[in-house]
Design a protein around this motif. Structure first.
Motif, PDB file in Angstrom:
ATOM      1  N   ALA A   1      -9.991 -12.509   6.098  1.00 45.42           N
ATOM      2  CA  ALA A   1      -9.830 -13.027   7.367  1.00 45.42           C
ATOM      3  C   ALA A   1      -8.826 -12.220   8.093  1.00 45.42           C
ATOM      4  CB  ALA A   1      -9.630 -14.392   7.516  1.00 45.42           C
TER       5      ALA A   1
ATOM      6  N   GLY B   1       0.792  -1.257  -0.076  1.00 46.15           N
ATOM      7  CA  GLY B   1      -0.032  -0.051  -0.032  1.00 46.15           C
ATOM      8  C   GLY B   1       0.793   1.364   0.013  1.00 46.15           C
TER       9      GLY B   1
ATOM     10  N   THR C   1      -1.979  -9.054   3.393  1.00 49.31           N
ATOM     11  CA  THR C   1      -2.136  -9.030   1.831  1.00 49.31           C
ATOM     12  C   THR C   1      -1.087  -9.895   1.069  1.00 49.31           C
ATOM     13  OG1 THR C   1      -1.208  -6.868   1.711  1.00 49.31           O
ATOM     14  CG2 THR C   1      -3.597  -7.038   1.431  1.00 49.31           C
TER      15      THR C   1
ATOM     16  N   ASP D   1      -8.074  -5.181  12.067  1.00 48.75           N
ATOM     17  CA  ASP D   1      -7.894  -6.055  10.716  1.00 48.75           C
ATOM     18  C   ASP D   1      -9.026  -5.843   9.574  1.00 48.75           C
ATOM     19  OD1 ASP D   1      -5.284  -6.930  11.530  1.00 48.75           O
ATOM     20  OD2 ASP D   1      -5.920  -8.776  11.832  1.00 48.75           O
TER      21      ASP D   1
ATOM     22  N   GLY E   1      -1.390  -0.583   3.660  1.00 56.89           N
ATOM     23  CA  GLY E   1      -0.483   0.023   4.846  1.00 56.89           C
ATOM     24  C   GLY E   1      -0.451   1.379   4.732  1.00 56.89           C
TER      25      GLY E   1
ATOM     26  N   VAL F   1      -7.057 -12.383   2.220  1.00 54.99           N
ATOM     27  CA  VAL F   1      -7.838 -13.516   2.157  1.00 54.99           C
ATOM     28  C   VAL F   1      -9.290 -13.357   2.753  1.00 54.99           C
ATOM     29  CG1 VAL F   1      -5.550 -14.829   2.609  1.00 54.99           C
ATOM     30  CG2 VAL F   1      -6.929 -14.441   4.526  1.00 54.99           C
TER      31      VAL F   1
HETATM   32  N1  UDP Z   1      -5.555  -7.622   6.466  1.00 49.59           N
HETATM   33  C1  UDP Z   1      -6.228  -8.939   7.065  1.00 49.59           C
HETATM   34  N2  UDP Z   1      -6.446  -9.807   6.067  1.00 49.59           N
HETATM   35  C2  UDP Z   1      -6.042  -9.963   5.032  1.00 49.59           C
HETATM   36  C3  UDP Z   1      -5.387  -9.148   4.413  1.00 49.59           C
HETATM   37  C4  UDP Z   1      -5.223  -7.690   5.069  1.00 49.59           C
HETATM   38  O1  UDP Z   1      -6.743  -8.600   8.373  1.00 49.59           O
HETATM   39  O2  UDP Z   1      -6.047 -11.102   4.396  1.00 49.59           O
HETATM   40  C5  UDP Z   1      -5.648  -6.370   7.038  1.00 49.59           C
HETATM   41  C6  UDP Z   1      -4.562  -6.252   7.869  1.00 49.59           C
HETATM   42  O3  UDP Z   1      -4.903  -5.399   9.139  1.00 49.59           O
HETATM   43  C7  UDP Z   1      -3.413  -5.472   7.202  1.00 49.59           C
HETATM   44  C8  UDP Z   1      -4.137  -4.524   6.510  1.00 49.59           C
HETATM   45  O4  UDP Z   1      -5.279  -5.338   6.032  1.00 49.59           O
HETATM   46  O5  UDP Z   1      -2.417  -4.930   8.236  1.00 49.59           O
HETATM   47  C9  UDP Z   1      -3.484  -3.972   5.388  1.00 49.59           C
HETATM   48  O6  UDP Z   1      -2.871  -5.077   4.694  1.00 49.59           O
HETATM   49  P1  UDP Z   1      -1.172  -5.117   4.643  1.00 49.59           P
HETATM   50  O7  UDP Z   1      -0.574  -4.924   5.879  1.00 49.59           O
HETATM   51  O8  UDP Z   1      -0.997  -6.575   4.070  1.00 49.59           O
HETATM   52  O9  UDP Z   1      -0.717  -3.956   3.499  1.00 49.59           O
HETATM   53  P2  UDP Z   1       0.635  -3.654   2.930  1.00 49.59           P
HETATM   54  O10 UDP Z   1       1.674  -3.772   3.954  1.00 49.59           O
HETATM   55  O11 UDP Z   1       1.040  -4.500   1.973  1.00 49.59           O
HETATM   56  O12 UDP Z   1       0.430  -2.159   2.468  1.00 49.59           O
END
Ligand code: UDP
Length: 240
Positions: free
Chosen positions: A137, A15, A142, A74, A55, A135
């Motif tokens: 959940a 993100g 991601t 989440d 993120g 997913v």
């Molecule tokens: N998240 C989740 N389940 C998933 C994917 C994402 O709960 O299957 C939530 C989790 O809180 C996570 C947020 O979505 O911190 C953002 O995703 P991520 O941290 O993977 O983003 P990135 O670091 O790639 O920007």
């Protein structure tokens, strides 16, 4: 290990790359630049699945650290990934690239639910498919969503576009002596806790023999260079 020819890839963007030079949120001009990279890759004949993190807007762990219920936080993070997916869909469609968003948290008014066979059809028709909400959940990220979709869509590789140009033996921002791996094995990544993706995502790729290609998406044209075998990247695979 050199890169074999790919027909279908899953591109995972964190993100934070959507922020551009901002500290938070979405920079539409920068999203458009990213979309141009995706378009160029698609125009080279590749089928492209996209997963974008959240993120730049909200991370569940950050909410939990401030006292929120982790699962609740989440779910907010998952919603952030849907916003990013819609921003990227908008940018791709401004460039004339047909795109569908499929969310693991059902949201009929804004996008499709995740339906594998329908996603297959979209790819066959030359559409980019953006998988949102990970997913679906809590307690996942991601990265795991990307590994899961790469496996179920039978992608030839998971390309992880991030702010650094590969996997290092130490944090390159803190340690000037850190060196980048050309190739590294799944097992070493897991045993040494190297910062690539979550352990569950790496394990899923290992078990399904999906190479992970880590590269910087911040430099213009880099995705195309990586796909052409001329880029700077780290390949995580069986050997290394
Ligand atoms: N998240 C989740 N389940 C998933 C994917 C994402 O709960 O299957 C939530 C989790 O809180 C996570 C947020 O979505 O911190 C953002 O995703 P991520 O941290 O993977 O983003 P990135 O670091 O790639 O920007």
């Amino acid at each position: 290990m050199s890169l074999p020819e790919f027909k279908r890839v899953l591109l995972k963007l964190s993100g934070e790359v959507l922020m551009g030079d901002q500290q938070f949120g979405i920079d539409p001009a920068f999203v458009l630049e990213l979309a141009k990279e995706v378009k160029a890759a698609k125009d080279s004949g590749l089928q492209i699945c996209l997963v974008i993190g959240g993120g730049n807007i909200f991370r569940g762990m950050a909410g939990a650290a401030q006292g929120m219920d982790r699962a609740q936080a989440d779910y907010m993070g998952m919603l952030a990934t849907v916003m990013n997916a819609l921003a990227m869909q908008n940018a791709l469609e401004q460039l004339g690239v047909q795109t569908r968003v499929q969310s693991a948290v059902q949201m009929d008014q804004v996008c499709e639910p995740v339906i594998r066979r329908r996603a297959e059809r979209h790819l066959e028709k030359g559409r980019v498919v953006i998988f949102a909400a990970g997913v679906g959940a809590p307690y996942f990220t991601t990265d795991s969503g990307a590994a899961l979709r790469a496996a179920e869509m039978r992608c030839d590789a998971l390309l992880k576009g991030t702010s650094v140009d590969g996997v290092y033996d130490a944090d390159p921002k803190k340690d000037p002596a850190a060196t980048r791996f050309e190739t590294v094995s799944y097992d070493k990544v897991l045993a040494d806790n190297l910062k690539v993706m979550d352990a569950s995502a790496v394990a899923l790729c290992r078990d399904n023999d999906i190479p992970i290609v880590v590269f910087s998406i911040r430099e213009q044209g880099n995705l195309a260079r990586v796909l052409a075998g001329e880029g700077v990247q780290t390949i995580v695979g069986k050997e290394g």
